[in-house]
Design a protein around this motif. Sequence first.
Motif, mmCIF file in Angstrom:
data_model
loop_
_atom_site.group_PDB
_atom_site.id
_atom_site.type_symbol
_atom_site.label_atom_id
_atom_site.label_comp_id
_atom_site.label_asym_id
_atom_site.label_seq_id
_atom_site.Cartn_x
_atom_site.Cartn_y
_atom_site.Cartn_z
ATOM 1 N N ARG A 39 -0.045 -8.533 3.576
ATOM 2 C CA ARG A 39 0.584 -9.466 4.260
ATOM 3 C C ARG A 39 1.286 -9.180 5.469
ATOM 4 O O ARG A 39 1.690 -10.114 6.241
ATOM 5 N N CYS A 83 3.178 -15.031 -0.351
ATOM 6 C CA CYS A 83 2.787 -14.501 -1.601
ATOM 7 C C CYS A 83 3.366 -15.247 -2.953
ATOM 8 O O CYS A 83 3.458 -14.910 -3.951
ATOM 9 N N ASP A 87 -0.795 -16.610 4.664
ATOM 10 C CA ASP A 87 -1.055 -15.991 3.164
ATOM 11 C C ASP A 87 0.445 -15.685 2.572
ATOM 12 O O ASP A 87 0.892 -14.467 2.415
ATOM 13 N N GLY A 111 1.759 -9.208 9.976
ATOM 14 C CA GLY A 111 0.496 -9.478 9.566
ATOM 15 C C GLY A 111 -0.445 -8.401 9.764
ATOM 16 O O GLY A 111 -0.048 -7.291 10.517
#
Length: 371
Positions: A291, A354, A352, A227
């Motif tokens: 990400r 995708c 997060d 990340g």
Amino acid sequence: MTSLDTLAGVVRLRPGQARPGSVLNNRPDWAGTLARGKLAAEVPGLLASLYSLCGHAHRLCSQMALRAAEQGAVDADAGAARALQLETLCEHARRIGLDWPGALSPAAAKDAALSLRCCPVLRSREADSRDTRLWLQRHLLGMPAADWLRCWEARPDWWADWSATGHGWLPALVRSARSAADWPVAAAEPLHVHAGTVSLRQLAACLRENPGYTRQPRWHDDCAETGSWTRLHDAARPMPTTPWQRLGARVAELVRLSQPDEPGRSGSGWLAFGALQIAPCEGLAWVEMARGLLVHHACLDGDGRVAAYRVLAPTEWNFHAEGAVAAALEGLRPAHGAFAQRRIAALMAAYDPCVRFEVETQALQEEGAHA
């Protein structure tokens, strides 16, 4: 499940379930199927369309992997670094302005949307970087971006101090989210496989020899996470221990990317990317994207067509069935379901995925009924 879910996949979360049952990631591996047999020139655009949410990073990574397979050395490209900087900055801005209010503090949604409409770089990638920094100061940070970054780098407690005393919708959102987001989540090992050619060659061998590696990757027989808090240029910084601290790392990277270029610190000098020829007709490329670390691995036949193609994305590291998110969900034993849902929302905003995620709430409902 919708037809889009069938194509893109869904991450299913099962809080309270023992690993490997707490996270089910059924994302299909389309890259190899769709790229096989294609001419090398056709593949970058195809994959950018397939992974449209992060299309620019996939296009760049694919171009470099294929160029390395065909030609060997891939020179650093200042234009590519600049484009990666701007696209990653925009992705952070969108996720903070669009996703965070819905997940963490709906009261901030209106002000966040108004802020995004004013963002110069979202309107034009040719916007003056000074305008973007001024936008950050006025709409998100409440202070000059350069001062914010210096405080972040110098003071471990800066994220807490700024969110507690800052004015504006973003500090208010972070304050309101802290009770649900500031809970211990044991970090997996930071993914720094791109730190040297030896480890990159080892990764290429894993991708080449293990057909299921892109779905459940492990590094040195262990899980890893990636990340904005695992950047190669920030390797000396301690890993965050809570989702709330990971949210801070996302804001910090947005600020870094708005600053003038400084190798290893800010601007287009912040995000690492590159490519390596593993063997004739075999290339590996990596890109630090919003990400986390993205990897593409390409093998060509003698006619310049794709013989094999593999994409290893951040979601597969972070949402591994034995990884950090899975461990956090496994240990989630809330007093009632509503607070558990807030904690899960913060966890997902930090990591997060995708693709869309779903929470299977039966366990939470049962625990709430017995509380």
